[in-house]
Structure formats: C-alpha cells, structure tokens
Design an enzyme around this catalytic site. Structure first.
Site: not given
Ligand code: COA
Length: 432
Positions: A336, A238, A215, A219, A313, A217
C-alpha cells in the site's frame, strides 16, 4: 433450510475440501495470517494430484509443502508481495509475481485481469444470521468471494468477528473446514537507535488529531512508539498491528477528531499478537474493509491530516524509491506504499513520509544513491514523494526542483557519503 443446517451440510475435512479445486484453477488466499493453514497443508499433501494450480497471495506467512521448486508444475505460488516464505523462490525465479497497487487488486479480479476461481480463507465462527467475518484479511478476498466458483472457509474460534465489510454468508460458501490452532502471532520488529532517531523526527511532525497509516518494517513501528504523548489520533490504515493497539490502550488513539468515519479505526488486514486478535472481536471502534476501500487514494485522502509512514530500501536523488527490490532481485512488493503516499498528498493537511536508515550493511552502502541499482523496481515515483527521513533529518521534496531535491537528500545522507554524492550529482547536472 436454517443457516445451522446449511453449515452442517457444508462442513468437511480439509483433505476433502481441497478436492473442490480443479486443474488450472487460481486459488486466492488473504494477506498474512488470514491464510488457512489446514487447507494449505492439505493442498500441499495432495499437490502431486493437481496440474497447473496457482495460489496467489500478499505476504505468505508459512513455507507450506506446496512452496517447492520441484512441484511447480502441480501447484505453484504466485506472489502479490514477497515475504520470508517466498522471497528466496522469487529471487531464484521459480515463484512468479504479479505487480500491483494493493488498492487495485480487487479491480484486477473484478475485471477478470486476474482470475479468482477458488478462495481459501480463515474465518471467524458463523453468527446466528449465517455470517462469517474475514477479519484477518478482507483485502482482495472479498472481491474474490464475489467471483469465485468455490469459496472454502477455514473456521477457527480464535479468529475474531470484526465489524465492517468483511462478512461472508454461508450461502456463498461451498465448504467449511474447522480448525482451532491459535492464529499465527507476529511480533514487532527489532528497533535500534537508528530507527528510534528516524521515529523521533517523524513523531515531532505529527500533530494531535492526525489520522495515521502505519506501514511495515521497524521504522514505522519506531514512530508509533514515540507517539505516546500525542492526543486524539485516528487510524485509517492498511494493516492493524500491536503498535496501534498499544496507542489505543494508552488512550492516544481515540478517532474522535477523524472527519471521515469518526469514532472508527479502519484497516484491511491484521498482523499481531493474540491480544490484538481479541481486541478486534465485536469491537465497535474497529472496522475491517476491503483494500479498495481502505487504500484507494481518493477515499483514504478524504481523511484530513492523513499521515502515511512507509519504509524504503533505496532512494535516488530525484526521490524515486526502490522499496521492494534490491536491484532486480525482488524483496517484498509495492503493497500500500504508493496508495498511501498519494492519499496523504490528496488529504487536506496530509503528510507522506518515506523513511529509511541512511546506510545498509554496517555503513558500507549508502541507501541514498545518484541512480537506483540496475533493475530496481520503483515503488513510489518522483512525482509522489514528499518527506524523506533518515537518522540525519528530514528532506521535503514535493514542489522542489531536481537540483533542490539532490541537495535536500544529500543533506540527510550519511556524512561519509555526502562528498561523493555531491560529486556525482554535479556530474549528472544536479549540482548547485
Ligand atoms: N543495499 C543492500 N542491502 C540493503 C539495502 C541496500 N540499498 N537496503 C536495505 N538492505 C538490506 C538491509 O541491510 C536488510 O538486511 P538484513 O536483514 O540482512 O539487515 C534488508 O535489506 C531489509 O532492510 P530493512 O531496512 O531492514 O527493511 P525492513 O525490514 O524495515 O522493511 C521494506 C522495509 C522496504 C522492505 C518494507 O517496508 C516494504 O516492503 N516496503 C514496501 C511496501 C510498503 O511500504 N508497504 C506499506 C503499506 S502498509
């Protein structure tokens, strides 16, 4: 008429092709870097001459002139997934969104629940048989091509000609616009020690011969970096990006042990560097297909040992994941995630991982919470979630009761929050 003659007749400037759009139309644009910059630039320049035109897309990459709160009555963006270019507009309310599972967007178009009047897409140069390859994003765009009144392709010699069900014939096209600016490159996200620790837990649970979905991000990419010691991995995903390319180049991905489409990597869109785009060109080991093929759980789940790795998140003590909003404020989209969690649950030997750092904002906020923040959009349901991984370990939830889940999740929360979470769980009837 030869295909070359037909091409010559349909070739025009972007400013002219944009005039094929009518007031009230919805324009479908592919995911990410499949968006056509010359066409969307021309649409932006002419936006004041249109009324009620909408542009629908997963993950817009550039903040075009039409993404403008002052001109939404003329042309407006409708998000299928928010990214950096559209998130602020979504949070402020002048960009609307259509909730979706990525796998089902083609069916929304086919059933006319979502219109698709016009397609604007990047494409490879035409081959000798009159076909273009929508290699950067076949996604829902192939379904839109079959429905649209007008298909306009922005042909660019730097777009690879990929194999798979991603080809459009010149006879399906109303206009061709030529452009040669480099395809937008997207680097890998920053990976810190927390991401690496999570990646290590997941990598340790991936067996040789597994088929991967990776996916978005930091991680998921951290997991990829720790797979260099594995053997004969396969790809059914995807998004294909540079992480997967590095595993192919290291000889880790061979696709030989895939039981479904052996020998082939499968994806629906590409997001990476110029090297990735070159790798995709006429590569018999890779196929780009529409998203209802790559992501539909019952199809993706035909891969044995399917490992899905997706980020979230926030997660509550039942395992409900808010992966796409911060409270009611939209952040991204379901994409996805739910598709592949369910696919991995269907797959024989499959494993669905949801990964997250245990905290946000310098350890001041626990991302494992008793209840989701008000208004949170749930992306993966409590009925689908299985493995949850933080830097403190792995919780396995499928088949577990509500109380067992609370215990497992508190066990991988940041130590600073465990006592408070335990208290709150007890007050909610989720105590031991
Ligand atoms: N409360 C407040 N802020 C939060 C938070 C919470 N519970 N969780 C995360 N944040 C903030 C983080 O601190 C970070 O902020 P920063 O950029 O200022 O540091 C921001 O939100 C993004 O968090 P992060 O963990 O760095 O996200 P990421 O960039 O690794 O992306 C998703 C993760 C979840 C947004 C992304 O994976 C996603 O859209 N997932 C859904 C879709 C998906 O999984 N598709 C995959 C199929 S291919």
């Amino acid at each position: 008429m030869s295909v070359q003659h037909s091409y010559a007749q349909k070739r025009m400037a972007a400013s002219e092709a944009v005039r094929l759009v009518r007031d009230g139309d919805l324009i479908i644009v592919p995911t990410g870097v499949g968006e056509p910059p010359a066409l969307l630039g021309a649409l932006s320049e002419q936006r004041h001459s249109f009324h009620d035109v909408k542009v629908a897309q997963i993950l817009a990459m550039r903040k075009y002139g039409y993404i403008d709160p002052q001109t939404v009555a003329h042309v407006r963006h409708v998000a299928l997934f928010y990214g950096g270019a559209t998130r602020a507009g979504g949070q402020a309310g002048w960009i609307d969104f259509i909730p979706n599972y990525f796998s089902e967007i083609p069916s929304l178009i086919q059933r006319q629940q979502m219109p698709a009047d016009v397609v604007f897409s990047m494409a490879s140069p035409m081959d000798a048989h009159g076909y273009f390859s929508l290699s950067l994003g076949a996604d829902y765009t192939m379904a839109a091509v079959a429905k649209a009144r007008v298909v306009v392709l922005e042909v660019n010699p730097q777009v690879p000609f990929a194999n798979g069900n991603c080809h459009v014939h010149i006879s399906q096209v109303a206009a061709v616009v030529e452009d040669s600016q480099p395809v937008m490159e997207v680097g890998l996200p920053k990976i810190g020690p927390v991401q690496q620790a999570i990646g290590r837990y997941v990598a340790d649970m991936i067996e040789d011969g597994s088929t991967l979905q990776i996916g978005y991000g930091g991680i998921p990419d951290a997991v990829v970096m720790q797979l260099t010691g594995k053997k004969d991995l396969g790809i059914h995903t995807e998004m294909i990006g540079d992480g997967i390319l590095s595993l192919v180049q290291a000889g880790v991905v061979t696709n030989r042990r895939k039981n479904y489409l052996p020998g082939k990597m499968v994806a629906t869109f590409a997001l990476g560097s110029a090297s990735l785009y070159q790798f995709m060109d006429h590569n018999p080991a890779l196929e780009i297909h529409p998203v209802d093929f790559t992501n539909t759980p019952s199809l993706a789940g035909l891969n044995d040992n399917l490992v899905a790795i997706n980020a979230t998140l926030q997660i509550d003590l039942l395992g409900q994941c808010g992966s796409e909003s911060l409270g009611h404020l939209p952040f991204s989209g379901t994409g996805g995630q739910a598709d592949f969690v369910r696919a991995a649950n269907i797959s024989r030997g499959g494993k669905a991982f949801i990964v997250l750092p245990s905290t946000a904002k310098d350890d001041t906020i626990s991302r494992i919470v008793p209840v989701l923040s008000p208004g949170t959009h749930v992306s993966t349901s409590k009925n689908d979630i299985n493995y949850v991984v933080t830097e403190f370990g792995v919780a396995q939830l499928r088949g577990k009761s509500a109380k067992q889940r609370a215990r497992e999740l508190i066990g991988i929360a940041h130590p600073n929050f465990r006592a408070e979470l335990t208290d709150q769980a007890a007050r909610m009837g989720l105590g031991a």
